[in-house]
Design a protein around this motif. Structure first.
Motif, PDB file in Angstrom:
ATOM      1  N   VAL A  60       0.849  -1.192   0.000  1.00 44.65           N
ATOM      2  CA  VAL A  60       0.000   0.000   0.000  1.00 44.65           C
ATOM      3  C   VAL A  60       0.882   1.239   0.000  1.00 44.65           C
ATOM      4  O   VAL A  60       1.830   1.344   0.768  1.00 44.65           O
ATOM      5  N   SER A  61       0.539   2.174  -0.887  1.00 45.72           N
ATOM      6  CA  SER A  61       1.207   3.469  -0.940  1.00 45.72           C
ATOM      7  C   SER A  61       0.125   4.527  -1.103  1.00 45.72           C
ATOM      8  O   SER A  61      -0.553   4.566  -2.130  1.00 45.72           O
ATOM      9  N   GLY A  62      -0.061   5.322  -0.071  1.00 51.45           N
ATOM     10  CA  GLY A  62      -1.110   6.342  -0.119  1.00 51.45           C
ATOM     11  C   GLY A  62      -2.469   5.687  -0.237  1.00 51.45           C
ATOM     12  O   GLY A  62      -2.864   4.887   0.608  1.00 51.45           O
ATOM     13  N   GLU A  63      -3.187   6.001  -1.326  1.00 47.58           N
ATOM     14  CA  GLU A  63      -4.522   5.456  -1.556  1.00 47.58           C
ATOM     15  C   GLU A  63      -4.521   4.398  -2.656  1.00 47.58           C
ATOM     16  O   GLU A  63      -5.526   4.182  -3.320  1.00 47.58           O
ATOM     17  N   TYR A  64      -3.378   3.734  -2.838  1.00 49.13           N
ATOM     18  CA  TYR A  64      -3.227   2.696  -3.864  1.00 49.13           C
ATOM     19  C   TYR A  64      -2.628   1.440  -3.256  1.00 49.13           C
ATOM     20  O   TYR A  64      -1.895   1.500  -2.270  1.00 49.13           O
ATOM     21  N   VAL A  65      -2.932   0.309  -3.891  1.00 51.94           N
ATOM     22  CA  VAL A  65      -2.264  -0.939  -3.551  1.00 51.94           C
ATOM     23  C   VAL A  65      -1.630  -1.462  -4.837  1.00 51.94           C
ATOM     24  O   VAL A  65      -2.214  -1.371  -5.914  1.00 51.94           O
ATOM     25  N   TYR A  66      -0.414  -1.975  -4.717  1.00 52.79           N
ATOM     26  CA  TYR A  66       0.298  -2.560  -5.847  1.00 52.79           C
ATOM     27  C   TYR A  66       0.125  -4.063  -5.808  1.00 52.79           C
ATOM     28  O   TYR A  66       0.442  -4.692  -4.797  1.00 52.79           O
ATOM     29  N   CYS A  67      -0.363  -4.636  -6.902  1.00 52.73           N
ATOM     30  CA  CYS A  67      -0.526  -6.082  -6.973  1.00 52.73           C
ATOM     31  C   CYS A  67       0.833  -6.749  -6.759  1.00 52.73           C
ATOM     32  O   CYS A  67       1.822  -6.340  -7.368  1.00 52.73           O
ATOM     33  N   PRO A  68       0.898  -7.786  -5.922  1.00 47.17           N
ATOM     34  CA  PRO A  68       2.184  -8.428  -5.655  1.00 47.17           C
ATOM     35  C   PRO A  68       2.741  -9.217  -6.841  1.00 47.17           C
ATOM     36  O   PRO A  68       3.926  -9.532  -6.852  1.00 47.17           O
ATOM     37  N   LEU A  69       1.934  -9.518  -7.846  1.00 53.81           N
ATOM     38  CA  LEU A  69       2.433 -10.296  -8.980  1.00 53.81           C
ATOM     39  C   LEU A  69       3.131  -9.439 -10.032  1.00 53.81           C
ATOM     40  O   LEU A  69       4.238  -9.745 -10.452  1.00 53.81           O
ATOM     41  N   GLU A  71       2.736  -5.696 -10.078  1.00 52.38           N
ATOM     42  CA  GLU A  71       2.750  -4.301  -9.649  1.00 52.38           C
ATOM     43  C   GLU A  71       1.726  -3.413 -10.336  1.00 52.38           C
ATOM     44  O   GLU A  71       1.937  -2.217 -10.485  1.00 52.38           O
ATOM     45  N   TYR A  72       0.602  -3.991 -10.758  1.00 51.51           N
ATOM     46  CA  TYR A  72      -0.501  -3.134 -11.214  1.00 51.51           C
ATOM     47  C   TYR A  72      -0.899  -2.266 -10.031  1.00 51.51           C
ATOM     48  O   TYR A  72      -0.993  -2.738  -8.896  1.00 51.51           O
ATOM     49  N   LYS A  73      -1.136  -0.980 -10.286  1.00 46.66           N
ATOM     50  CA  LYS A  73      -1.464  -0.023  -9.234  1.00 46.66           C
ATOM     51  C   LYS A  73      -2.983   0.181  -9.222  1.00 46.66           C
ATOM     52  O   LYS A  73      -3.556   0.686 -10.182  1.00 46.66           O
ATOM     53  N   VAL A  74      -3.633  -0.220  -8.127  1.00 46.45           N
ATOM     54  CA  VAL A  74      -5.091  -0.197  -8.034  1.00 46.45           C
ATOM     55  C   VAL A  74      -5.512   0.832  -6.980  1.00 46.45           C
ATOM     56  O   VAL A  74      -5.024   0.810  -5.851  1.00 46.45           O
ATOM     57  N   SER A  75      -6.442   1.717  -7.358  1.00 43.90           N
ATOM     58  CA  SER A  75      -6.940   2.730  -6.438  1.00 43.90           C
ATOM     59  C   SER A  75      -7.816   2.090  -5.369  1.00 43.90           C
ATOM     60  O   SER A  75      -8.727   1.314  -5.674  1.00 43.90           O
ATOM     61  N   LEU A  76      -7.565   2.461  -4.120  1.00 38.99           N
ATOM     62  CA  LEU A  76      -8.406   1.992  -3.031  1.00 38.99           C
ATOM     63  C   LEU A  76      -9.675   2.832  -2.919  1.00 38.99           C
ATOM     64  O   LEU A  76     -10.575   2.497  -2.164  1.00 38.99           O
ATOM     65  N   LEU A  77      -9.758   3.915  -3.685  1.00 36.51           N
ATOM     66  CA  LEU A  77     -10.931   4.790  -3.650  1.00 36.51           C
ATOM     67  C   LEU A  77     -11.988   4.376  -4.668  1.00 36.51           C
ATOM     68  O   LEU A  77     -13.170   4.322  -4.357  1.00 36.51           O
TER      69      LEU A  77
END
Length: 105
Positions: A60-69, A71-77
């Motif tokens: 998790v970085s800020g309001e995003y999570v990076y997929c562990p496979l 590193e797709y960056k997905v918004s938590l919002l």
């Protein structure tokens, strides 16, 4: 007609470590729940749309999570994958009541 949402218990608030995901299963679907550094709690579909990576295990970085496979960056919002990649996951409302965290599905 408004559909009544099911309130699913996740954990006691203090048990959720900031920036560390927790996966729950609801009716056969994985949901990833995150406590952000500002103590907001966000919940999204738990499977990356790219290669089905487990988002609860992502960074998790800020309001995003990076997929562990990959590193797709997905918004938590809003659940959207950041460009140039594409895709999205469901988002879920959360509630904190008497120190307990719930996801509304």
């Amino acid at each position: 007609m408004t559909q009544v949402k099911q309130k699913v218990f996740v954990a006691n608030f203090e048990e959720l470590r900031p920036r560390i995901g927790r996966e729950i299963m609801v009716d056969g679907s994985k949901i990833a729940v995150f406590r952000l550094l500002d103590d907001r709690v966000k919940a999204i579909g738990g499977v990356c749309p790219h290669k089905q990576g487990p988002l609860a295990e992502g960074i998790v970085s800020g309001e995003y999570v990076y997929c562990p496979l990959h590193e797709y960056k997905v918004s938590l919002l809003d659940g959207k994958v950041q460009e140039p990649d594409d895709g999205c996951v469901a988002t879920y409302e959360t509630a904190i009541e008497d120190g307990k965290v719930y996801v509304l599905v």
